[in-house]
Design an enzyme around this catalytic site. Structure first.
Site, PDB file in Angstrom:
ATOM      1  N   LYS A  45       0.800  -1.192   0.000  1.00 19.01           N
ATOM      2  CA  LYS A  45       0.000   0.000   0.000  1.00 19.01           C
ATOM      3  C   LYS A  45       0.853   1.271   0.000  1.00 19.01           C
ATOM      4  O   LYS A  45       0.355   2.358  -0.256  1.00 19.01           O
ATOM      5  CB  LYS A  45      -0.884   0.004   1.266  1.00 19.01           C
ATOM      6  CG  LYS A  45      -1.891  -1.140   1.314  1.00 19.01           C
ATOM      7  CD  LYS A  45      -2.633  -1.223   2.643  1.00 19.01           C
ATOM      8  CE  LYS A  45      -1.881  -2.186   3.505  1.00 19.01           C
ATOM      9  NZ  LYS A  45      -2.604  -2.738   4.653  1.00 19.01           N
ATOM     10  N   GLY A  46       2.136   1.109   0.341  1.00 15.37           N
ATOM     11  CA  GLY A  46       2.986   2.272   0.621  1.00 15.37           C
ATOM     12  C   GLY A  46       3.085   3.294  -0.501  1.00 15.37           C
ATOM     13  O   GLY A  46       3.126   4.498  -0.249  1.00 15.37           O
ATOM     14  N   GLU A 101       7.876   3.380  -6.514  1.00 18.30           N
ATOM     15  CA  GLU A 101       8.174   2.934  -5.146  1.00 18.30           C
ATOM     16  C   GLU A 101       8.010   4.083  -4.159  1.00 18.30           C
ATOM     17  O   GLU A 101       8.238   5.246  -4.501  1.00 18.30           O
ATOM     18  CB  GLU A 101       9.619   2.430  -5.072  1.00 18.30           C
ATOM     19  CG  GLU A 101       9.802   1.022  -5.616  1.00 18.30           C
ATOM     20  CD  GLU A 101       9.401  -0.043  -4.601  1.00 18.30           C
ATOM     21  OE1 GLU A 101       8.835   0.302  -3.538  1.00 18.30           O
ATOM     22  OE2 GLU A 101       9.654  -1.224  -4.867  1.00 18.30           O
ATOM     23  N   ASP A 102       7.644   3.748  -2.926  1.00 12.69           N
ATOM     24  CA  ASP A 102       7.599   4.753  -1.872  1.00 12.69           C
ATOM     25  C   ASP A 102       9.012   5.087  -1.392  1.00 12.69           C
ATOM     26  O   ASP A 102       9.407   6.237  -1.323  1.00 12.69           O
ATOM     27  CB  ASP A 102       6.703   4.299  -0.703  1.00 12.69           C
ATOM     28  CG  ASP A 102       7.024   2.893  -0.184  1.00 12.69           C
ATOM     29  OD1 ASP A 102       7.900   2.188  -0.757  1.00 12.69           O
ATOM     30  OD2 ASP A 102       6.378   2.464   0.797  1.00 12.69           O
ATOM     31  N   ASP A 105      15.308   1.431   0.373  1.00  8.81           N
ATOM     32  CA  ASP A 105      16.168   1.418   1.556  1.00  8.81           C
ATOM     33  C   ASP A 105      17.346   0.483   1.267  1.00  8.81           C
ATOM     34  O   ASP A 105      18.314   0.883   0.656  1.00  8.81           O
ATOM     35  CB  ASP A 105      15.318   0.986   2.745  1.00  8.81           C
ATOM     36  CG  ASP A 105      16.058   1.081   4.063  1.00  8.81           C
ATOM     37  OD1 ASP A 105      16.982   1.899   4.166  1.00  8.81           O
ATOM     38  OD2 ASP A 105      15.721   0.333   4.999  1.00  8.81           O
ATOM     39  N   PHE A 155      13.880   6.499  10.178  1.00 10.23           N
ATOM     40  CA  PHE A 155      12.627   5.852   9.799  1.00 10.23           C
ATOM     41  C   PHE A 155      11.551   6.924   9.673  1.00 10.23           C
ATOM     42  O   PHE A 155      11.375   7.744  10.571  1.00 10.23           O
ATOM     43  CB  PHE A 155      12.242   4.803  10.853  1.00 10.23           C
ATOM     44  CG  PHE A 155      11.092   3.952  10.424  1.00 10.23           C
ATOM     45  CD1 PHE A 155      11.300   2.837   9.610  1.00 10.23           C
ATOM     46  CD2 PHE A 155       9.792   4.262  10.804  1.00 10.23           C
ATOM     47  CE1 PHE A 155      10.238   2.053   9.190  1.00 10.23           C
ATOM     48  CE2 PHE A 155       8.723   3.490  10.387  1.00 10.23           C
ATOM     49  CZ  PHE A 155       8.945   2.378   9.579  1.00 10.23           C
ATOM     50  N   ASP A 162       4.138   3.688   6.444  1.00 10.50           N
ATOM     51  CA  ASP A 162       3.517   3.323   7.722  1.00 10.50           C
ATOM     52  C   ASP A 162       4.541   2.919   8.768  1.00 10.50           C
ATOM     53  O   ASP A 162       5.681   2.572   8.466  1.00 10.50           O
ATOM     54  CB  ASP A 162       2.566   2.140   7.523  1.00 10.50           C
ATOM     55  CG  ASP A 162       3.314   0.825   7.306  1.00 10.50           C
ATOM     56  OD1 ASP A 162       4.162   0.761   6.389  1.00 10.50           O
ATOM     57  OD2 ASP A 162       3.079  -0.135   8.078  1.00 10.50           O
ATOM     58  N   ARG A 168      -0.164   6.276   7.495  1.00 12.32           N
ATOM     59  CA  ARG A 168      -0.080   6.376   6.029  1.00 12.32           C
ATOM     60  C   ARG A 168      -0.802   7.620   5.512  1.00 12.32           C
ATOM     61  O   ARG A 168      -0.435   8.188   4.495  1.00 12.32           O
ATOM     62  CB  ARG A 168      -0.726   5.146   5.372  1.00 12.32           C
ATOM     63  CG  ARG A 168       0.027   3.850   5.568  1.00 12.32           C
ATOM     64  CD  ARG A 168      -0.511   2.804   4.598  1.00 12.32           C
ATOM     65  NE  ARG A 168      -0.180   1.435   4.980  1.00 12.32           N
ATOM     66  CZ  ARG A 168       0.947   0.807   4.643  1.00 12.32           C
ATOM     67  NH1 ARG A 168       1.859   1.435   3.934  1.00 12.32           N
ATOM     68  NH2 ARG A 168       1.156  -0.442   5.007  1.00 12.32           N
TER      69      ARG A 168
END
Ligand code: IMP
Ligand code: MG
Length: 186
Positions: A45-46, A101-102, A105, A155, A162, A168
């Site tokens: 969902k990101g 992509e959100d 990392d 983070f 989230d 979110r």
């Protein structure tokens, strides 16, 4: 301030900064993908907030599609190995595909998704990520054609991202207060 926003220690990217950058990315993609009818894919969902805003900033014909995956456990994927729980509806063969992509990392999740998508013979396959946190990268060779912002090693939540399925819906991106983190995650 909303109740959810009270858990935020510091705003990293405001709603306005995000909107400005998303508009720029939309212009770049409109220019570079003109006449290629790109297919913009994201994983629930990101990346959904970014995906819907970005596609509205693109002026050329395009298609969208979504996949759903689950990583093993609720923590960010450690291995990048995910299980597909909803596949794409649209065939990739011969399409110019952009994976939206959100955040990238370690890069392991994106690497896994790229292998999965490449196996379906797209005409081209590149990544557009809102956030890039290169500090923790394990997989270096990723075709990141577009990136919104490079962020420091913290983070973040909001604008799709989230922490344990919360935050979110925040319209900005911020760092959580320690008090909002569970002890095991500190
Ligand atoms: P990677 O496989 O290490 O690149 O992790 C990518 C995925 O982990 C992202 O798509 C997010 O779902 C999650 N993730 C990584 N960092 C963050 C963060 O700072 N906040 C929220 N989710 C994150
Ligand atoms: Mg997540």
């Amino acid at each position: 301030m909303t109740a959810a926003a009270q858990d935020i220690l510091e705003t990293l990217l405001t709603q306005e900064q995000i909107a400005t950058r998303v508009a720029e990315l939309g212009r770049d993609i409109s220019r570079e993908y003109a006449a290629r009818n790109p297919l913009l894919i994201s994983v629930l969902k990101g990346a959904v907030y970014f995906h819907t805003d970005l596609t509205r900033a693109i002026e050329i014909p395009l298609s969208i599609d979504f996949m759903a995956v689950t990583s093993y456990g609720s923590a960010p994927a450690k291995s990048g190995v995910v299980r597909l729980i909803k596949d794409l509806d649209i065939e990739l063969t011969g399409r110019h595909v952009l994976l939206i992509e959100d955040i990238i990392d370690t890069g392991l999740t994106a690497g896994y998704l790229l292998r999965l998508l490449n196996a379906r013979s797209p005409a081209s396959l590149q990544i557009c990520t809102l956030l890039d946190r290169p500090r923790r990268r394990i997989l270096e060779a990723l075709p990141i054609a577009y990136r919104g912002f490079e962020i420091p090693d913290r983070f973040v939540v909001g604008y799709g991202l989230d922490y344990r399925e919360r935050y979110r819906h925040l319209p900005f991106i911020g760092v959580l207060k320690d008090s909002a983190l569970q002890e095991a995650d500190l």
